[in-house]
Scaffold this motif. Structure first.
Motif, mmCIF file in Angstrom:
data_model
loop_
_atom_site.group_PDB
_atom_site.id
_atom_site.type_symbol
_atom_site.label_atom_id
_atom_site.label_comp_id
_atom_site.label_asym_id
_atom_site.label_seq_id
_atom_site.Cartn_x
_atom_site.Cartn_y
_atom_site.Cartn_z
ATOM 1 N N UNK A 188 7.229 -4.130 11.759
ATOM 2 C CA UNK A 188 8.650 -4.054 12.131
ATOM 3 C C UNK A 188 9.399 -5.138 11.362
ATOM 4 N N UNK A 189 10.723 -5.140 11.512
ATOM 5 C CA UNK A 189 11.539 -6.208 10.909
ATOM 6 C C UNK A 189 11.912 -7.260 11.949
ATOM 7 N N UNK A 190 11.163 -7.290 13.055
ATOM 8 C CA UNK A 190 11.479 -8.243 14.130
ATOM 9 C C UNK A 190 11.396 -9.684 13.653
ATOM 10 N N UNK A 193 14.207 -14.563 16.689
ATOM 11 C CA UNK A 193 15.462 -14.736 17.441
ATOM 12 C C UNK A 193 16.004 -13.420 18.005
ATOM 13 N N UNK A 194 15.247 -12.326 17.856
ATOM 14 C CA UNK A 194 15.649 -11.046 18.454
ATOM 15 C C UNK A 194 14.844 -10.781 19.734
ATOM 16 N N UNK A 195 15.438 -10.094 20.709
ATOM 17 C CA UNK A 195 14.658 -9.719 21.896
ATOM 18 C C UNK A 195 13.532 -8.746 21.513
ATOM 19 N N UNK A 196 12.422 -8.852 22.218
ATOM 20 C CA UNK A 196 11.238 -8.024 21.952
ATOM 21 C C UNK A 196 10.722 -7.503 23.289
ATOM 22 N N UNK A 296 19.474 -5.695 28.071
ATOM 23 C CA UNK A 296 20.618 -6.541 28.462
ATOM 24 C C UNK A 296 21.190 -7.311 27.273
ATOM 25 N N UNK A 297 20.478 -7.258 26.125
ATOM 26 C CA UNK A 297 20.958 -7.956 24.923
ATOM 27 C C UNK A 297 21.015 -6.966 23.761
ATOM 28 N N UNK A 298 21.811 -7.237 22.736
ATOM 29 C CA UNK A 298 21.853 -6.323 21.582
ATOM 30 C C UNK A 298 20.724 -6.599 20.588
ATOM 31 N N UNK A 299 20.551 -5.685 19.620
ATOM 32 C CA UNK A 299 19.668 -5.868 18.454
ATOM 33 C C UNK A 299 18.221 -6.191 18.805
ATOM 34 N N UNK A 300 17.721 -5.563 19.862
ATOM 35 C CA UNK A 300 16.341 -5.819 20.273
ATOM 36 C C UNK A 300 15.355 -4.864 19.616
ATOM 37 N N UNK A 301 14.095 -5.137 19.889
ATOM 38 C CA UNK A 301 13.000 -4.324 19.352
ATOM 39 C C UNK A 301 12.090 -3.887 20.490
ATOM 40 N N UNK A 302 11.812 -2.587 20.542
ATOM 41 C CA UNK A 302 10.776 -2.076 21.439
ATOM 42 C C UNK A 302 9.566 -1.749 20.577
#
Length: 378
Positions: A188-190, A193-196, A296-302
């Motif tokens: 991924x490009x995670x 600083x991004x939610x995961x 609850x936050x933007x720009x996250x990764x599942x």
């Protein structure tokens, strides 16, 4: 003692390029990608560093030699001609394992015993021994691998497979190998600083591997390796590698990583595993059904490995989960979703075609990695 060695990092099918990238990130440039393995030449310090740092490789092997062999005589003589004494001390224990694919010499037990005999003959001659080898010292496990009559002889530097990080106290029925979990995150490009989020976390392997990556913690930090006992590698090289790993870790890196599972028992196991990995309370664990998930936050990764629904009675339930996830994520276009499954109808059930698909293997199960890029990735 050899100044340079050729190492082979073995890999699950489909992950060779990920392993090669990791090898290059360690600073090794002479890298060749082959089926199921990555070959590179480096100095001896690469053995401790590769074992400590390679997240997605299965093992690190030391190449002793390779040649063509179609008869047992050829196998014996060419094995005996290799400089085993450069790598194995007089008292070294040398068990031999083997495999043969599409080759004239197809009997693996015969190949193993011939290779063993050849190594023993060579060692006895070089060390001036009249009788048998003691083999009371450190383990140097040799492997004879023959593919289309090409024989490759290696020594295993890792010991237990590299997926055994030392943190797994408990697991579910179909645990994901730590090496594959790390690869799923690396594909991924995670960024830290991004939610995961892993909405199907089971025993927690994917979120734990993400946290180790996020804080740059060496995956082999909590375990031992076969080659730590070898005379070949001065112990200060191991100390240097462990010190490098300690200094490279960024324990202050804040992370937003969450693992959800429908089963409270699995959440407890995941929490235990994270503590064992030295991550403390860094990961949030919570019992949750997928239909109740709300970012609850933007720009996250599942990143998730949902049940495949291959058991009787489970299929409808699992397919509903895929539909629920797709329905929810329509409202969160900034999020990226990465799911592995063997269910070939996944895109149809999720309700959207993937941005990209990648073929992988979970053990012997062929799976697809469905990648949906969020708006910030496009």
């Amino acid at each position: 003692m050899p100044k340079k060695v050729t190492l082979i990092a073995t890999s699950a099918m489909g992950l060779e390029s990920v392993v090669a990238q990791e090898v290059k990130q360690l600073g090794y440039e002479d890298v060749t990608v082959e089926n199921g393995r990555v070959r590179y030449t480096a100095d001896l310090s690469a053995i401790p560093r590769s074992n400590l740092w390679l997240r997605t490789a299965d093992r690190v092997k030391l190449l002793v030699g390779e040649f063509e062999a179609t008869t047992f005589d050829e196998l014996f003589e060419q094995t005996k001609a290799l400089p085993w004494e450069d790598y194995v001390p007089e008292d070294g224990a040398i068990p031999v394992i083997g495999k043969s694919v599409k080759s004239t010499l197809y009997s693996v037990p015969d190949c193993q015993s011939i290779v063993k005999k050849a190594i023993v003959e060579r060692m006895k001659k070089k060390y001036g021994l009249a009788t048998h080898l003691e083999e009371s010292g450190p383990m140097h496990r040799a492997e004879i691998a023959i593919h289309k009559d090409h024989a490759m002889l290696t020594l295993d530097t890792s010991g237990s497979g590299l997926h055994k990080r030392g943190y797994r106290t408990g697991q579910g029925e179909a645990p994901l190998k730590e090496t594959l979990a790390a690869a799923l995150v690396k594909l991924t490009n995670w960024k830290p600083d991004h939610p995961f989020v892993d909405p199907f976390c089971g025993s927690g392997t994917i979120p734990i591997e993400a946290a180790l990556i996020g804080q740059n913690i060496a995956p082999g930090f909590n375990r031992e390796f076969a080659a730590e006992e070898w005379d070949l590698i001065p112990y200060n090289l191991w100390e240097d590698a462990f010190n490098e790993a300690e200094e490279a870790a960024n324990y202050d890196q804040p992370l937003s990583i969450t693992g959800y599972d429908v089963d409270q028992r699995m959440i407890e196991i995941a929490r235990e595993n994270a503590l064992e990995a030295g991550l403390g309370e860094l990961i949030n664990w919570k019992q949750l059904q997928i239909k109740d998930f709300k970012p609850t936050q933007p720009n996250g990764y599942i990143v998730g490995n949902p049940p495949y629904g291959e058991r009787l009675g489970e299929k409808e339930q699992v397919e509903q989960m895929y539909k629920d996830l797709g329905h929810i994520m329509q409202d969160y276009p900034s999020w990226s979703v990465y799911i592995i499954t063997s269910n070939e109808d996944f895109e149809k059930l999720y309700g959207k075609e993937a941005s990209k698909r990648r073929k992988l293997y979970n053990g012997f199960i062929k799976i697809d990695y469905y990648q949906y890029f969020g708006e910030h990735e496009k």
